[in-house]
Write an enzyme that holds these catalytic residues in place. Structure first.
Site, PDB file in Angstrom:
ATOM      1  N   SER A  55       0.817  -1.215   0.000  1.00  0.00           N
ATOM      2  CA  SER A  55       0.000   0.000   0.000  1.00  0.00           C
ATOM      3  C   SER A  55       0.856   1.272   0.000  1.00  0.00           C
ATOM      4  CB  SER A  55      -0.956   0.001   1.194  1.00  0.00           C
ATOM      5  OG  SER A  55      -0.212  -0.075   2.383  1.00  0.00           O
ATOM      6  N   GLU A  97       3.467  -6.265 -13.244  1.00  0.00           N
ATOM      7  CA  GLU A  97       3.072  -5.261 -14.235  1.00  0.00           C
ATOM      8  C   GLU A  97       3.084  -3.913 -13.520  1.00  0.00           C
ATOM      9  OE1 GLU A  97       0.760  -7.772 -13.375  1.00  0.00           O
ATOM     10  OE2 GLU A  97       1.493  -9.210 -14.834  1.00  0.00           O
TER      11      GLU A  97
END
Lengths: 487, 204
Positions: free
Chosen positions: B111, B137
């Site tokens: 996060s 990705e």
């Protein structure tokens, strides 16, 4: 219509003026190319940038001093500029895309441990199918610049900053073997060239002086066996020439032979059976009994392998070792196929075809008589020149448990980068990774007839390359992270 | 499906192959959290050469020409890789992962990075039996460039039991086997995609 020549025109001055501006452009171009490479950033280590810097400053200082360069020295400056321009190709070829980059940092760290922390290595591919070592560059440049009396060597040393105290070598490997990290165990041999040169520079003359008279007499006796095809008046002169020529060749064969044999000894000392296996594989397509006179003075491969087998002798015997209060048998089931394969080299070296080849000619016979008589003493002296592993050679039989663990990982498609189980794990050594890879490869080839297609080799290379990188990062950054845990 | 917690993760890491879980090398024990393992960013990236390629047609572009549109970059540990806003790059985990046949895992971005606009993994599920580094990705959805250093903790792996155990986990012909760097898309290998593609459909 021919122009009338001016009385003040001089061919030498006219050509000198052309050469002077041409050299200015050449020096500037080399400086620019070197700057570009220095800042390219796509190299696996900082060494290519260091060599770029050395070239850049050397070209710059040569260019800056062109106005004061004596006319008769311009040709030498041209020669030097052309030489250093050629060195740019070593840098250019050592980019990440051209090398087995994931093992370069770890390998350089390993090599520096043996050659000293101020010794740097560029590793680059070459299209020629061979491994070799080129350099040392800083000293070569220093010697060249020192001979140019109008340039202050102190200025040059200041311009290259800390590099003056460094040594830079370039190790080349065959391009087609880029990813074949198992064969790159030959790099152990290449670092041996630094040691071999040191030994030759310091000891060969003394050795030669002690043997020369005896060699001279042997050569004379050999020449006396056959009548010379000249009239008696010229026989003495011809004989003297032949003796001098052949004695000189004996010296060259002995020197080159010792150089290569010392390198092999260093390779085995550092990497053990992996170095022997790489030498066996590298020599597979070559004639192994070829006389040094037909192979640029190199010793026959069978002779080299014999001495390497001798150095690995303890790894070719059975042992029982204590390992954490446990009795461990060597070779044990995991290492045995590789051990059997290595032991077959003893059959190879029992054949004395190489010795017959060496004895068939007075030059090689005399050279190898000296090598054979003095080899053990020379080997010991050379090994003592290593910084780190001079006393204790790498022995596979002392690494049984670690090698078994690493091979077990490879059997399960896992990189062999760690010893021990979490949380008591530690990075494996480069020596163990390479030896485990050889144990795995030969084991697979011997036990599974289907194993050995290109995909199998590629997967093995991938895993071993990943392991060398992971163990480099683990050993370099792991301890710093551990110290953070305790804060 | 139960999520493995700290003690169970450590237990699985201690088990031998092939039944054990491998995440290697774990450089710091702080990487193992209450119910996850933090993984680090590897040093290989694939970026796209937009100036050399027009339109990517998944089912008609020859696989060989895909190389024209991708460029592999290796960044040394200690150096940085800058991800600009709107940019997609494929990265990978530094750790090599082997999942036993009774464990699957989920990859989630940390996060702390997400709050800077960094999206890390979109194909988040890893099947039992997978072996290799994980392709990430990486895309920057924020408005400022982000500097990434190989070796930083970039994502988290959450492990879940897969029941019953799969007999030939990740066996047979798979697209991605034992990768040690990021893998470019092999969407062109999807045979069923071609059925729906007008690019290869002669009747269209």
């Amino acid at each position: 219509m021919p122009q009338t020549m001016s009385p003040t025109w001089s061919e030498d001055k006219w050509r000198e003026s052309i050469l002077r501006y041409q050299l200015r452009v050449k020096a500037d171009t080399i400086e620019r190319l070197a700057t570009k490479l220095e800042h390219a950033g796509d190299f696996p280590t900082d060494t290519p940038a260091k060599l770029s810097k050395l070239i850049r400053h050397s070209a710059q200082i040569l260019g800056e001093h062109l106005p004061t360069t004596p006319p008769d020295q311009l040709i030498n400056v041209n020669f030097l500029l052309c030489s250093i321009a050629e060195h740019l190709r070593f840098i250019d070829r050592s980019r990440i895309a051209n090398t087995p980059w994931s093992m370069i940092q770890g390998t350089e760290k390993f090599l520096k441990r043996q050659a000293g922390s101020s010794t740097d290595f560029i590793i680059r591919p070459q299209w020629k199918y061979n491994y070799n070592l080129i350099g040392e560059f800083v000293e070569v440049y220093r010697t060249s610049i020192r001979s140019l009396t109008w340039i202050s060597i102190a200025d040059w040393e200041t311009s290259i900053e800390g590099l003056a105290q460094h040594k830079i070598y370039c190790i080349s490997f065959p391009r087609v073997e880029r990813l074949n990290c198992l064969l790159h165990a030959n790099w152990g041999h290449e670092i041996g060239h630094i040691i071999a040169k040191e030994w030759i520079d310091n000891n060969f003359d003394q050795l030669w002086q002690s043997e020369e008279t005896q060699i001279l007499n042997s050569v004379k006796r050999e020449i006396d066996k056959n009548p010379l095809p000249v009239v008696p008046l010229f026989q003495d002169i011809l004989k003297q020439e032949m003796v001098a020529d052949q004695v000189n060749k004996v010296m060259q064969v002995a020197k080159q032979g010792l150089t290569e044999l010392i390198c092999d000894a260093i390779g085995v000392q550092l990497l053990g059976p992996a170095a022997l296996a790489a030498a066996i594989e590298f020599s597979a397509p070559l004639s192994i009994d070829e006389s040094p006179l037909n192979r640029d003075m190199y010793p026959p491969w069978r002779y080299r392998i014999r001495l390497m087998v001798e150095a690995c002798k303890q790894d070719l015997e059975e042992h029982t070792q204590k390992y954490e209060a446990e009795e461990v048998h060597y070779p044990g089931p995991t290492i045995k196929p590789f051990w059997d394969w290595l032991r077959e080299t003893t059959y190879l070296v029992q054949n004395k075809a190489d010795i017959a080849s060496l004895n068939s000619n007075i030059i090689t016979r005399e050279a190898y008589k000296v090598i054979c008589a003095k080899w053990q003493q020379i080997r010991q002296q050379a090994l003592r020149l290593l910084l780190y592993n001079s006393e204790e050679p790498y022995h596979l039989f002392e690494q049984v448990r670690d090698i078994e663990q690493l091979v077990h990982k490879l059997e399960h498609d896992t990189p062999p980068n760690e010893i021990g189980q979490w949380p008591k794990n530690s990075p494996a050594s480069l020596e163990n990774i390479l030896n485990a890879a050889w144990v795995f490869k030969i084991g697979r080839i011997r036990q599974d007839p289907k194993w050995g297609v290109t995909d199998d080799f590629e997967k093995l290379f991938r895993l071993v390359l990943k392991a060398t990188e992971a163990c480099f990062v683990h050993s370099t950054f792991g301890s710093k992270l551990k110290s953070l845990e305790q804060q | 499906m139960s999520t493995l917690t700290h003690a169970e993760i450590e237990k699985r890491l201690c088990e031998d192959l092939p039944s054990g879980l491998v995440v290697t090398p774990i450089l710091s024990k702080n990487q193992i959290g209450d119910a996850s393992i933090d993984v680090r960013l590897g040093n290989q990236f694939i970026v796209f050469r937009m100036h050399t390629f027009g339109l990517f047609r998944p089912y008609s572009t020859p696989p060989a020409s895909l190389r024209i549109m991708q460029e592999r970059q290796v960044i040394k540990f200690g150096k940085e890789f800058v991800l600009h806003p709107g940019m997609l790059a494929l990265g990978c985990t530094f750790e090599y992962i082997c999942l036993p046949s009774n464990l699957e895992c989920q990859v989630e971005g940390r996060s702390s990075w997400a709050r800077l606009g960094l999206q890390i993994a979109t194909a988040t599920s890893v099947e039992p039996g997978f072996k290799g580094v994980l392709t990430l990705e990486l895309s920057n959805l924020g408005t400022i460039p982000v500097e990434l250093h190989p070796g930083v903790r970039i994502a988290q792996l959450f492990f879940h039991d897969a029941k019953p155990k799969i007999a030939d986990a990740y066996g047979g012909i798979r697209k991605y086997k034992c990768p040690v760097g990021p893998q470019f898309s092999r969407i062109t290998d999807d045979k069923d995609g071609k059925v729906f593609s007008h690019e290869t459909n002669e009747d269209s």
